[in-house]
Scaffold this motif. Structure first.
Motif, PDB file in Angstrom:
ATOM      1  N   VAL A  84       5.133  48.094 -55.714  1.00  0.00           N
ATOM      2  CA  VAL A  84       3.862  48.700 -55.314  1.00  0.00           C
ATOM      3  C   VAL A  84       4.115  49.996 -54.548  1.00  0.00           C
ATOM      4  CG1 VAL A  84       1.805  48.396 -53.889  1.00  0.00           C
ATOM      5  CG2 VAL A  84       2.606  46.524 -55.343  1.00  0.00           C
ATOM      6  N   GLU A  85       5.081  49.982 -53.637  1.00  0.00           N
ATOM      7  CA  GLU A  85       5.416  51.185 -52.878  1.00  0.00           C
ATOM      8  C   GLU A  85       5.903  52.305 -53.801  1.00  0.00           C
ATOM      9  OE1 GLU A  85       8.291  50.021 -50.017  1.00  0.00           O
ATOM     10  OE2 GLU A  85       6.866  48.946 -48.738  1.00  0.00           O
ATOM     11  N   ALA A  86       6.714  51.964 -54.800  1.00  0.00           N
ATOM     12  CA  ALA A  86       7.209  52.968 -55.735  1.00  0.00           C
ATOM     13  C   ALA A  86       6.070  53.574 -56.540  1.00  0.00           C
ATOM     14  CB  ALA A  86       8.251  52.350 -56.666  1.00  0.00           C
ATOM     15  N   SER A  87       5.123  52.743 -56.935  1.00  0.00           N
ATOM     16  CA  SER A  87       3.952  53.245 -57.643  1.00  0.00           C
ATOM     17  C   SER A  87       3.145  54.184 -56.760  1.00  0.00           C
ATOM     18  CB  SER A  87       3.083  52.066 -58.105  1.00  0.00           C
ATOM     19  OG  SER A  87       1.862  52.511 -58.659  1.00  0.00           O
ATOM     20  N   GLN A  88       2.920  53.791 -55.542  1.00  0.00           N
ATOM     21  CA  GLN A  88       2.164  54.636 -54.617  1.00  0.00           C
ATOM     22  C   GLN A  88       2.881  55.955 -54.343  1.00  0.00           C
ATOM     23  OE1 GLN A  88       1.803  51.873 -51.358  1.00  0.00           O
ATOM     24  NE2 GLN A  88      -0.119  50.989 -52.112  1.00  0.00           N
ATOM     25  N   ALA A 143       5.214  56.429 -62.469  1.00  0.00           N
ATOM     26  CA  ALA A 143       4.225  56.098 -63.494  1.00  0.00           C
ATOM     27  C   ALA A 143       4.562  54.802 -64.201  1.00  0.00           C
ATOM     28  CB  ALA A 143       4.117  57.230 -64.509  1.00  0.00           C
ATOM     29  N   ILE A 144       5.865  54.491 -64.299  1.00  0.00           N
ATOM     30  CA  ILE A 144       6.338  53.289 -64.984  1.00  0.00           C
ATOM     31  C   ILE A 144       7.200  52.497 -64.006  1.00  0.00           C
ATOM     32  CG2 ILE A 144       7.759  52.380 -66.871  1.00  0.00           C
ATOM     33  CD1 ILE A 144       7.057  54.859 -68.489  1.00  0.00           C
ATOM     34  N   LEU A 145       6.990  51.183 -63.976  1.00  0.00           N
ATOM     35  CA  LEU A 145       7.819  50.277 -63.184  1.00  0.00           C
ATOM     36  C   LEU A 145       8.606  49.400 -64.142  1.00  0.00           C
ATOM     37  CD1 LEU A 145       5.127  49.225 -60.546  1.00  0.00           C
ATOM     38  CD2 LEU A 145       6.914  50.974 -60.277  1.00  0.00           C
ATOM     39  N   HIS A 146       9.922  49.552 -64.104  1.00  0.00           N
ATOM     40  CA  HIS A 146      10.811  48.760 -64.956  1.00  0.00           C
ATOM     41  C   HIS A 146      11.210  47.517 -64.178  1.00  0.00           C
ATOM     42  CE1 HIS A 146      13.858  47.745 -67.881  1.00  0.00           C
ATOM     43  NE2 HIS A 146      14.787  47.757 -66.940  1.00  0.00           N
ATOM     44  N   LEU A 147      10.898  46.330 -64.726  1.00  0.00           N
ATOM     45  CA  LEU A 147      10.961  45.102 -63.941  1.00  0.00           C
ATOM     46  C   LEU A 147      11.975  44.092 -64.441  1.00  0.00           C
ATOM     47  CD1 LEU A 147       7.117  44.542 -63.472  1.00  0.00           C
ATOM     48  CD2 LEU A 147       8.712  45.642 -61.885  1.00  0.00           C
ATOM     49  N   HIS A 148      12.756  43.568 -63.511  1.00  0.00           N
ATOM     50  CA  HIS A 148      13.585  42.378 -63.648  1.00  0.00           C
ATOM     51  C   HIS A 148      13.116  41.390 -62.592  1.00  0.00           C
ATOM     52  CE1 HIS A 148      17.207  43.918 -66.038  1.00  0.00           C
ATOM     53  NE2 HIS A 148      16.481  45.018 -65.838  1.00  0.00           N
ATOM     54  N   ALA A 149      13.401  40.122 -62.803  1.00  0.00           N
ATOM     55  CA  ALA A 149      13.136  39.098 -61.789  1.00  0.00           C
ATOM     56  C   ALA A 149      14.467  38.538 -61.290  1.00  0.00           C
ATOM     57  CB  ALA A 149      12.270  37.983 -62.367  1.00  0.00           C
ATOM     58  N   ARG A 150      14.407  37.901 -60.126  1.00  0.00           N
ATOM     59  CA  ARG A 150      15.590  37.260 -59.546  1.00  0.00           C
ATOM     60  C   ARG A 150      15.202  35.908 -58.964  1.00  0.00           C
ATOM     61  NH1 ARG A 150      20.250  40.666 -58.045  1.00  0.00           N
ATOM     62  NH2 ARG A 150      19.896  42.815 -58.752  1.00  0.00           N
ATOM     63  N   ASP A 188      11.650  55.787 -51.733  1.00  0.00           N
ATOM     64  CA  ASP A 188      12.413  56.946 -51.265  1.00  0.00           C
ATOM     65  C   ASP A 188      13.021  57.701 -52.432  1.00  0.00           C
ATOM     66  OD1 ASP A 188      11.796  56.465 -48.655  1.00  0.00           O
ATOM     67  OD2 ASP A 188      13.741  55.596 -48.115  1.00  0.00           O
ATOM     68  N   GLN A 189      13.576  56.968 -53.397  1.00  0.00           N
ATOM     69  CA  GLN A 189      14.168  57.627 -54.558  1.00  0.00           C
ATOM     70  C   GLN A 189      13.106  58.306 -55.408  1.00  0.00           C
ATOM     71  OE1 GLN A 189      16.667  54.849 -56.665  1.00  0.00           O
ATOM     72  NE2 GLN A 189      18.318  55.032 -55.175  1.00  0.00           N
ATOM     73  N   VAL A 190      11.939  57.695 -55.534  1.00  0.00           N
ATOM     74  CA  VAL A 190      10.849  58.328 -56.283  1.00  0.00           C
ATOM     75  C   VAL A 190      10.461  59.648 -55.624  1.00  0.00           C
ATOM     76  CG1 VAL A 190       8.416  58.124 -56.964  1.00  0.00           C
ATOM     77  CG2 VAL A 190       9.968  56.173 -57.230  1.00  0.00           C
ATOM     78  N   ARG A 191      10.362  59.649 -54.308  1.00  0.00           N
ATOM     79  CA  ARG A 191       9.986  60.878 -53.611  1.00  0.00           C
ATOM     80  C   ARG A 191      11.029  61.978 -53.792  1.00  0.00           C
ATOM     81  NH1 ARG A 191       7.169  57.124 -50.055  1.00  0.00           N
ATOM     82  NH2 ARG A 191       9.105  56.494 -49.028  1.00  0.00           N
ATOM     83  N   VAL A 192      12.311  61.611 -53.797  1.00  0.00           N
ATOM     84  CA  VAL A 192      13.355  62.606 -54.058  1.00  0.00           C
ATOM     85  C   VAL A 192      13.206  63.149 -55.480  1.00  0.00           C
ATOM     86  CG1 VAL A 192      15.830  62.997 -54.291  1.00  0.00           C
ATOM     87  CG2 VAL A 192      14.972  61.631 -52.390  1.00  0.00           C
ATOM     88  N   ALA A 193      12.948  62.257 -56.436  1.00  0.00           N
ATOM     89  CA  ALA A 193      12.764  62.690 -57.821  1.00  0.00           C
ATOM     90  C   ALA A 193      11.590  63.656 -57.943  1.00  0.00           C
ATOM     91  CB  ALA A 193      12.552  61.481 -58.727  1.00  0.00           C
ATOM     92  N   ILE A 194      10.506  63.383 -57.229  1.00  0.00           N
ATOM     93  CA  ILE A 194       9.347  64.276 -57.279  1.00  0.00           C
ATOM     94  C   ILE A 194       9.705  65.660 -56.747  1.00  0.00           C
ATOM     95  CG2 ILE A 194       7.083  64.712 -56.243  1.00  0.00           C
ATOM     96  CD1 ILE A 194       6.503  61.730 -56.539  1.00  0.00           C
ATOM     97  N   SER A 195      10.485  65.714 -55.686  1.00  0.00           N
ATOM     98  CA  SER A 195      10.882  67.023 -55.154  1.00  0.00           C
ATOM     99  C   SER A 195      11.733  67.785 -56.165  1.00  0.00           C
ATOM    100  CB  SER A 195      11.633  66.849 -53.831  1.00  0.00           C
ATOM    101  OG  SER A 195      12.894  66.236 -54.017  1.00  0.00           O
TER     102      SER A 195
END
Length: 308
Positions: A38-42, A46-53, A273-280
């Motif tokens: 949810v934080e990454a989306s916010q 645009a896409i959330l690639h999901l695995h479960a654990r 945090d990584q998403v925000r770096v990618a946006i920059s």
């Protein structure tokens, strides 16, 4: 003023490579995976690639029950495209790996386009103190072939065909692009082809600029206007690859599945945090982050209302 190009950011939340002891920031419980997604989306993914654990051990969990603990909750709280893995863990067979996508019928699922050696064991040098299943997970990759045969790929395609699920085609080397072209020539898949080229993982192509250029040229030659090209860099290569790809007209993938780091020697505190770096990086290249609905349009996904 010219319109800025929308760049799709995929965020891979947890994966099946890194283990819990490697970083306190890696989400491994269902609650943590949901929160991090949810934080990454916010933040702009645009896409959330999901695995479960597994909630108790942190092991990769490809059961429908494992995904039931995360998929509905993420779907309720975000507008992001949910991309369910059919790669699972390289230690699993294809029947186990495809079950969540077959059950949930997501708009998007990943599909590995060829078999490969998958060498995770070099991480033991950086994590000498890990024990138990985590050490076995890494050590066992010295003799690990991640099987994705033509029969396996066909099985995933046929299992998900009636669901209307489209695919993120993960290509770890040039031969995987030719495998994808084979299935396209046979009419087994339809454009546009969302090609995720993977760089820097032992057993696949490297992350040298020449490797990235070679994969891009090959993909463009094989798929032309039908190509939607994205890329990820493993480990320390992550943001450098993102910068090259964004500057070359591609889309990018980040996330703690692919790299635990935000800078040399600094663990990333979150997927967001990584998403925000990618946006920059993307904005520095004169583009902008695509919205989830723009990603759906670019990839020609079925309407969101049909997503489980």
């Amino acid at each position: 003023m010219a319109k800025r190009r929308p760049v799709i950011i995929t965020c891979a939340i947890t994966g099946a490579i890194h283990t819990p002891s490697m970083s306190p920031h890696l989400p491994v419980t269902s609650e943590a995976i949901v929160s991090s997604a949810v934080e990454a989306s916010q933040a702009g993914a645009a896409i959330l690639h999901l695995h479960a654990r597994d909630d108790e051990t942190g092991k990769p969990d490809q059961s429908v029950e494992g995904f039931e603990r995360i998929v509905p909750a993420i779907a309720r709280q975000t507008n992001a495209v949910l991309n369910l893995t059919t790669g699972g863990s390289p230690y699993m067979d294809v029947e186990e790996r495809v079950r969540p996508a077959a059950h949930f019928a997501p708009q998007l699922a990943s599909l590995n386009m060829g078999s490969m050696n998958m060498g995770l064991f070099p991480m033991l040098k950086r994590h000498e103190d890990i024990t138990g299943w985590e050490r076995d997970h890494l050590e066992g990759s010295r003799d690990l072939v991640f099987r994705n045969s033509y029969i396996d790929i066909t099985y995933v395609l046929e299992t998900c065909r009636e669901n209307g699920t489209r695919f993120e085609f993960e290509c770890y080397d040039t031969a995987h692009l030719y495998n994808l072209a084979h299935f396209a020539d046979q009419g087994a898949i339809e454009p546009p082809f969302f090609v995720q080229t993977v760089f820097g993982l032992l057993g696949g192509i490297g992350a040298h600029p020449d490797d990235i250029s070679h994969m891009r040229r090959t993909a463009v030659r094989l798929f032309g206007d039908d190509l939607v090209w994205s890329a990820l860099g493993a480990g320390a290569h992550q943001m450098r690859v993102a910068a090259m790809v964004a500057a070359s007209g591609g889309h990018v993938r980040v996330g703690l599945e692919d790299s635990l780091w935000s800078a040399p020697g600094t663990l990333a505190c979150s997927n967001a945090d990584q998403v925000r770096v990618a946006i920059s990086i993307i904005e520095g290249a004169g583009a902008r982050a695509a919205t989830p609905d723009e990603a759906r349009e670019i990839l020609m996904l079925r309407p969101l209302k049909e997503q489980t």
